[in-house]
Design a protein around this motif. Structure first.
Motif, PDB file in Angstrom:
ATOM      1  N   TRP A  38       0.990   4.332   5.347  1.00 13.46           N
ATOM      2  CA  TRP A  38       0.751   3.963   3.953  1.00 13.46           C
ATOM      3  C   TRP A  38       1.886   4.386   3.026  1.00 13.46           C
ATOM      4  CZ3 TRP A  38       0.164   7.548  -0.060  1.00 13.46           C
ATOM      5  CH2 TRP A  38      -0.082   8.877   0.303  1.00 13.46           C
ATOM      6  N   LYS A  39       2.711   5.336   3.446  1.00 15.16           N
ATOM      7  CA  LYS A  39       3.829   5.789   2.608  1.00 15.16           C
ATOM      8  C   LYS A  39       5.088   4.957   2.807  1.00 15.16           C
ATOM      9  CE  LYS A  39       2.323  10.620   2.310  1.00 15.16           C
ATOM     10  NZ  LYS A  39       2.660  12.038   2.602  1.00 15.16           N
ATOM     11  N   LYS A  41       7.766   2.115   2.508  1.00 14.78           N
ATOM     12  CA  LYS A  41       8.168   1.232   1.408  1.00 14.78           C
ATOM     13  C   LYS A  41       8.462  -0.156   1.958  1.00 14.78           C
ATOM     14  CE  LYS A  41       8.012   4.694  -1.457  1.00 14.78           C
ATOM     15  NZ  LYS A  41       6.894   4.814  -2.429  1.00 14.78           N
ATOM     16  N   THR A  68      -0.494   3.537  -4.111  1.00 11.49           N
ATOM     17  CA  THR A  68      -0.096   2.601  -3.056  1.00 11.49           C
ATOM     18  C   THR A  68      -1.113   1.483  -2.901  1.00 11.49           C
ATOM     19  OG1 THR A  68       1.135   4.284  -1.830  1.00 11.49           O
ATOM     20  CG2 THR A  68       0.376   2.379  -0.584  1.00 11.49           C
TER      21      THR A  68
END
Length: 283
Positions: A38-39, A41, A68
């Motif tokens: 989820w982090k 980019k 996010t």
């Protein structure tokens, strides 16, 4: 072929995960699955849908996690479960709103004070119990969760954050905690989670054991009743409950963000999940 993202985390080492069991059934229905931290980019718009699955570190930075998800939802991608449900479910104070709607929940105090010896005594009196469970209102996998009968210095870690206080439910030790799984509001399967001897935590991380069960009518009715109180039907939901001293089910947690779905405990579960996902996201 359409693309769906299983939202995850950077490091899942040590976890037992069975989301892969749903990849084949989804592929057979025209969906290609990619698992993405989820982090990361990336351009989320490259997917047709994003399903929150194993971002099991989100509770360390919940604000960043929500940001996010807002980015994903804002890109026009279908997010399951919805950002509205996640925001409502991310802090365990949602139990208050369910209780207000008539759902039986474990009695809970949400203190505004710090943890200290006097407070422990007051909470025990108020909840009429000899043992308390204290934990953060945003947490996962029993992190910073304590079973105590008196004040100890380790509880100080909770000061400065929002936390909750509950009586220890004795049936956890004598019977265990039940989990009912629902996909798009339809019951799928159920398991019973029991802690290892001498512990109170049912998670596998702490030696807990799981087994498949068939819920009775009262259990199933309780789980369905909890879901009926939601403003929308989630793709997936896990209803965790125990029995109180009157042998009635009481809600421990309603997991709508990243619950382990334990597909491996029911041979039809992964297929049911894929079918319900596709019905909600028709090609």
């Amino acid at each position: 072929m359409k693309k769906v993202c299983f939202l995850s985390t950077d490091n899942l080492e040590g976890y037992e995960i069975d989301d892969d069991l749903a990849i084949g059934p989804l592929h057979d229905r025209g969906w290609h699955v990619e698992t993405v931290p989820w982090k990361e980019k990336i351009d989320w718009a490259e997917f047709d849908a994003v399903v929150i699955r194993t971002p099991w570190d989100y509770h360390h930075t919940p604000g960043q996690f929500i940001a996010t998800l807002e980015t994903i939802a804002g890109s026009g991608v279908t997010l399951e479960n919805s950002i509205e449900l996640v925001k409502w479910n991310i802090e365990k104070t949602y139990l208050r709103s369910l209780e207000a709607r008539g759902v039986r929940t474990v009695p809970t105090i949400y203190p505004q004070s710090v943890v200290e010896p006097k407070a422990i005594r007051q909470w025990k009196d108020r909840l009429q119990t000899e043992e308390l469970v204290l934990k953060p209102t945003i947490s996962a996998t029993a992190g910073n969760t304590f079973l105590v009968s008196e004040f100890t210095d380790e509880l100080k870690v909770l000061n400065g954050s929002r936390f909750m206080v509950q009586p220890f439910m004795e049936s956890i030790g004598t019977e265990g905690e039940f989990s009912l799984f629902f996909f798009d509001g339809e019951f799928s399967h159920a398991i019973l989670k029991t802690p290892k001897k001498g512990d109170f935590r049912v998670q596998e991380d702490f030696g807990g054991q799981n087994k498949s069960i068939e819920p009775d009518d009262e259990m199933l009715g309780f789980g369905c009743g909890v879901l009926k109180e939601l403003p929308e039907t989630p793709l997936y939901a896990r209803v965790d409950f125990v029995h109180d001293n009157k042998n009635k089910p009481v809600l421990m947690e309603l997991e709508l963000i990243e619950p382990a779905l334990y597909f491996r405990y029911d041979e039809e579960a992964a297929e049911s999940f894929a079918r319900k996902f596709c019905e909600r996201n028709e090609l």
